[in-house]
Scaffold this motif. Structure first.
Motif, short mmCIF file in Angstrom:
data_model
loop_
_atom_site.label_atom_id
_atom_site.label_comp_id
_atom_site.label_asym_id
_atom_site.label_seq_id
_atom_site.Cartn_x
_atom_site.Cartn_y
_atom_site.Cartn_z
N ARG A 111 0.85 -1.19 0.00
CA ARG A 111 0.00 0.00 0.00
C ARG A 111 0.89 1.24 0.00
O ARG A 111 1.05 1.91 1.02
CB ARG A 111 -0.94 -0.03 1.19
CG ARG A 111 -1.97 -1.15 1.09
CD ARG A 111 -2.67 -1.46 2.41
NE ARG A 111 -3.61 -2.56 2.24
CZ ARG A 111 -3.27 -3.85 2.32
NH1 ARG A 111 -2.02 -4.17 2.56
NH2 ARG A 111 -4.16 -4.80 2.15
N ASP B 84 -3.30 8.81 -3.65
CA ASP B 84 -4.37 7.99 -4.22
C ASP B 84 -4.01 7.44 -5.59
O ASP B 84 -4.58 6.44 -6.03
CB ASP B 84 -5.66 8.82 -4.31
CG ASP B 84 -6.87 7.94 -4.61
OD1 ASP B 84 -7.08 6.95 -3.88
OD2 ASP B 84 -7.58 8.23 -5.58
N ASN C 173 -3.23 3.87 -5.36
CA ASN C 173 -4.29 2.95 -4.96
C ASN C 173 -5.01 2.32 -6.14
O ASN C 173 -5.77 1.36 -5.97
CB ASN C 173 -5.31 3.68 -4.07
CG ASN C 173 -4.69 4.16 -2.77
OD1 ASN C 173 -3.75 3.56 -2.26
ND2 ASN C 173 -5.20 5.27 -2.24
N SER D 165 -3.27 -4.77 -3.79
CA SER D 165 -3.92 -3.45 -3.69
C SER D 165 -3.79 -2.86 -2.30
O SER D 165 -3.54 -3.56 -1.35
CB SER D 165 -5.39 -3.58 -4.04
OG SER D 165 -6.06 -4.44 -3.14
#
Length: 417
Positions: A169, A185, A188, A417
């Motif tokens: 992550r 982000d 992500n 993810s």
């Protein structure tokens, strides 16, 4: 990599003896068994290889002839001075195969070319405050193209693949890092392995960065003589890996050994009062913050200046907090897993790592060990290159090891993810 007998004694190395089969149809497997025997134990004559692998002398002789033709092994000068004909040791050919490891971190990206004996041949590095995928993948492609050119057509054909080591992550903990949500982000919604695979025809593999570092220790360091241990890697954030019975355990999502998320206290009523996590006290990012708050060069956390004036005062404060936090994590883990050893490595200067080990050893004494065995604390042997080396070892072992599942034993599908 140094020969196995320089790390482990004969008594505790028997478990590393790869066993072949003299049955028909086992040719490729037996080749890999012989290659792994040489990798773990160093160069040796065919007769010794036959005894070590439980293969017949004739089978080993046929295998060695094939491996010589494939240029995966070489003959060393004969050993003289014994009765009978001089024996000829067989060794891995450093030029026999190559692999590339890519480490993508929160502060830097490294690309490493590894030869067949596990030695780094080339490296390229890029530093940044935080990686931007829009520019980082373009840089990776540029560096790969440059590496291919330097290798030349013949050696490029001997590339076995690319292994990527990166946090699962990468966009996480944005508040701690001071990263705007939009920048974090971006990661992500990216599949890092797929992004790199689009650049090359070579097979590309992915592992969590600290798990990849654990792979390097497992193959080239203390892991060759220790079957079960917790591995801790100190970087921008702290992380780790878990080795059980000489296999790196990935867990359900490939995230076993996620030490950064271990809580440092009891939770109170309400999520807003949740205790800090281990990364808050035991990461180099915390040391960076301490330096930066007083106007000192924060990059000193990665070199010998960390233990020099004027950085020393802040480093000592960090060492005290980090050591007690790490000792708490070790105590909790040892209670659950009954571990005999803990291996700690990191991307910091070796002098700082040595000092941290001393402080952690002291801090372990602050906890109650009644009812559980206190594990032995050991320094890792690879250092800051561990993640890139571990990444490069993934395709190398996928192509040449008899046990394709030596790394990343998963209880389910890996989740990047």
């Amino acid at each position: 990599m140094e020969p196995m007998d320089s790390v482990a004694t004969e008594a505790n190395s028997n478990w590393l003896r790869p066993r072949g089969s003299n049955q028909l149809g086992m040719g490729q497997f037996n080749e890999r068994v012989v290659l792994q025997a040489i990798r773990f134990h160093g160069s040796m004559p065919k007769a010794d290889l036959a005894r070590l692998t439980n293969l017949s002398t004739q089978t080993v002789s046929l295998i060695i002839n094939r491996l010589l033709e494939e240029q995966l092994v070489v003959k060393l000068p004969p050993l003289r001075g014994k009765v009978g004909q001089p024996s000829v040791p067989i060794a891995l050919n450093p030029e026999g195969a190559f692999s590339i490891g890519i480490k993508i971190g929160r502060r830097s990206m490294d690309i490493l070319l590894l030869d067949f004996v596990g030695q780094p041949r080339e490296r390229a590095s890029v530093s940044y405050p935080f990686p931007d995928p829009d520019t980082l993948f373009a840089e990776i492609e540029r560096q790969l193209d440059s590496m291919y050119l330097r290798l030349g057509p013949a050696r490029v054909q001997r590339l076995s693949g690319i292994g990527i080591a990166a946090p699962l992550r990468l966009g996480g903990w944005q508040k701690q890092l001071g990263i705007v949500p939009e920048q974090a982000d971006k990661w992500n919604h990216l599949d890092i392995r797929r992004q790199v695979q689009a650049m090359t025809d070579l097979p590309v593999e992915f592992a969590k960065d600290t798990a990849a570092a654990c792979v390097a220790e497992l193959v080239a360091g203390r892991g060759r003589s220790i079957r079960t241990y917790l591995y801790i890697f100190i970087d921008t954030f702290i992380g780790g890996g878990l080795v059980i019975d000489s296999h790196l355990r990935g867990g359900l999502h490939g995230n076993a050994g996620a030490l950064a998320s271990i809580p440092l206290g009891l939770a109170k009523n309400g999520r807003d009062t949740a205790p800090e996590q281990l990364l808050s006290d035991a990461s180099l990012f915390k040391l960076e913050q301490l330096f930066s708050a007083t106007g000192l060069d924060e990059t000193a956390c990665g070199d010998a200046r960390a233990l020099q004036v004027p950085w020393l005062t802040h480093t000592l404060a960090w060492l005290d907090d980090a050591a007690r936090a790490i000792a708490l994590a070790i105590n909790s883990t040892a209670c659950l897993l009954d571990l005999g050893e803990i291996i700690i490595d990191g991307s910091c200067d070796r002098s700082l790592l040595d000092r941290l080990l001393v402080e952690v050893e002291t801090a372990l004494g602050y906890y109650n060990w009644e009812g559980v065995n206190r594990p032995r604390l050991l320094a890792g042997t690879i250092g800051s290159d561990a993640r890139a080396i571990g990444g490069a070892l993934l395709p190398l072992y996928a192509n040449f090891s008899p046990d394709r599942d030596l790394f990343l034993k998963l209880d389910g599908k890996s989740d990047q993810s």
